[in-house]
Design an enzyme around this catalytic site. Structure first.
Site, PDB file in Angstrom:
ATOM      1  N   TYR A 261       0.897  -1.159   0.000  1.00  0.00           N
ATOM      2  CA  TYR A 261       0.000   0.000   0.000  1.00  0.00           C
ATOM      3  C   TYR A 261       0.925   1.196   0.000  1.00  0.00           C
ATOM      4  CZ  TYR A 261      -3.996   2.933   1.321  1.00  0.00           C
ATOM      5  OH  TYR A 261      -4.988   3.877   1.344  1.00  0.00           O
TER       6      TYR A 261
ATOM      7  N   THR B 226      11.131   0.699   3.052  1.00  0.00           N
ATOM      8  CA  THR B 226      11.205   2.120   2.707  1.00  0.00           C
ATOM      9  C   THR B 226      12.081   2.948   3.647  1.00  0.00           C
ATOM     10  OG1 THR B 226       9.825   4.106   2.625  1.00  0.00           O
ATOM     11  CG2 THR B 226       9.027   2.357   3.999  1.00  0.00           C
ATOM     12  N   ASP B 227      12.559   4.068   3.125  1.00  0.00           N
ATOM     13  CA  ASP B 227      13.280   5.062   3.936  1.00  0.00           C
ATOM     14  C   ASP B 227      12.345   5.710   4.977  1.00  0.00           C
ATOM     15  OD1 ASP B 227      11.868   6.107   1.731  1.00  0.00           O
ATOM     16  OD2 ASP B 227      13.002   7.983   1.769  1.00  0.00           O
TER      17      ASP B 227
ATOM     18  N   TYR C 218       2.060   4.989   6.786  1.00  0.00           N
ATOM     19  CA  TYR C 218       2.768   4.195   5.768  1.00  0.00           C
ATOM     20  C   TYR C 218       4.070   3.638   6.347  1.00  0.00           C
ATOM     21  CZ  TYR C 218       5.714   3.258   1.669  1.00  0.00           C
ATOM     22  OH  TYR C 218       6.577   2.680   0.758  1.00  0.00           O
TER      23      TYR C 218
ATOM     24  N   LYS D   9       4.875  -0.276   7.261  1.00  0.00           N
ATOM     25  CA  LYS D   9       5.988  -0.935   6.551  1.00  0.00           C
ATOM     26  C   LYS D   9       6.985  -1.497   7.569  1.00  0.00           C
ATOM     27  CE  LYS D   9       6.876  -1.109   2.624  1.00  0.00           C
ATOM     28  NZ  LYS D   9       6.561  -2.154   1.607  1.00  0.00           N
TER      29      LYS D   9
END
Ligand code: NAP
Length: 290
Positions: A63, A103-104, A127, A131
């Protein structure tokens, strides 16, 4: 011959892997997206992999709408965390090595030097939080895994900053772009190539032990303003890019001010040669134009 399942393969990264797969010898791929294989369903996953003898799973499903995630927490958590738990369990049950993309945004963004894999995380939005939860579930359930955190992904596919700037730059004479968020763009084509190299590396080394978390982006550091300016130059657009500050650009989710990733570990372990972000823009634009 390594047999590889790719999930979420209609997205940016999945599409790049699909393109490379057609030119790759010695690896066999099965590409799926939500229509063929919904990773939120443990039953569908078990049924799909039965008797197929997959050795690797590349999870490109996620997502990824950072702002929408703030209002749609449950769906973001289901896809970014709970589904990753399903994939972890599937991997254990079927002797699969999962390669999962993160992700960063797991970092606070308040750092000032490139983040290493060992640095403490502190995601600021839904988000990033979901993650990170996905990462932790995979780490806890399945010891033999590879997690690759990446940043600012772009490609000829789907929606991304490069495509938006390319289109706006054709239509407008001036644009304001954020100058106080610093990171590194990642050409999804380069990440896809590196993932295949990582699989080849693990596959030919029966004693491979370096499972765990890695960072990958292109080389170099820039602001969104720098990135947008280079896109206009590469595209020969006659559009002036002006600087704006994050405080003047309203959005639902907080963005990290600094999210440069340190790539020493992935380069060393897998012997990767990573191109600088500046030199990859034209390659992507040429593919879009042709
Ligand atoms: N994009 C970035 O800037 C960025 C930055 C850092 C890290 N990442 C990470 O990099 C990875 C790849 O990103 P991307 O930009 O290629 O993502 P993307 O283009 O958004 O692709 C994700 C794909 O997953 C599919 N999907 C969603 N729910 C699914 C489900 N339940 N089962 C199976 N497939 C499902 C999506 O389908 P629908 O389109 O129909 O939902 C889409 O095709 C992700 O893990 C992302 O978190 C991305």
């Amino acid at each position: 011959m390594a047999n590889i399942l790719v999930t979420g393969s209609n997205g940016q990264l999945g599409s790049e892997i699909r393109e490379l797969a057609s030119k790759t010898v010695g690896l066999t791929f099965t590409f799926t997206d939500i229509k063929e294989l919904d990773i939120t369903s443990p039953e569908a996953l078990s049924k799909f992999v039965k008797d197929k003898n997959f050795r690797y799973l590349i999870n490109c499903a996620a997502y990824t709408n950072v702002d929408k995630a703030e209002e749609d927490k449950d769906t973001a958590r289901l896809i970014n965390a709970t589904a990753v738990k399903n994939l972890a369990q599937l991997s254990i049950d079927n002797n699969i090595i999962p390669i999962h993309i993160s992700t960063d945004y797991v970092f606070s963004g308040e750092g000032f030097k490139p983040y290493t894999e060992n640095e403490s995380t502190d995601p600021q939005g839904i988000y990033g939080k979901t993650k990170f939860e996905g990462e932790e579930l995979l780490r806890n359930i399945c010891q033999k895994h590879i997690i690759i955190r990446t940043s600012w992904l772009y490609s000829p596919f789907g929606k991304n900053f490069l495509k938006t700037m390319l289109n706006l730059g054709r239509d407008k004479t001036e644009l304001g772009v954020i100058v106080d968020q610093i990171g590194t763009p990642t050409y999804a084509h380069d990440l896809a190539f590196s993932i295949l190299k990582i699989i080849e590396n693990i596959d030919k080394n029966k004693d491979f032990k370096d499972y765990g978390t890695y960072h990958y982006s292109n080389e170099g550091v820039c602001s969104w303003f720098d990135f947008a300016s280079e896109i206009q130059i590469a595209a020969n657009n006659n559009c002036k890019i002006n600087t704006i500050e994050s405080k003047d650009f309203e959005c639902l989710a907080k963005r990290p001010y600094y999210s440069v990733l340190n790539k020493s570990k992935i380069k060393h372990i897998f012997d990767l040669d990573i191109p600088h972000w500046r030199v990859r823009i034209s390659h992507c634009i040429n593919r879009i134009i042709s």
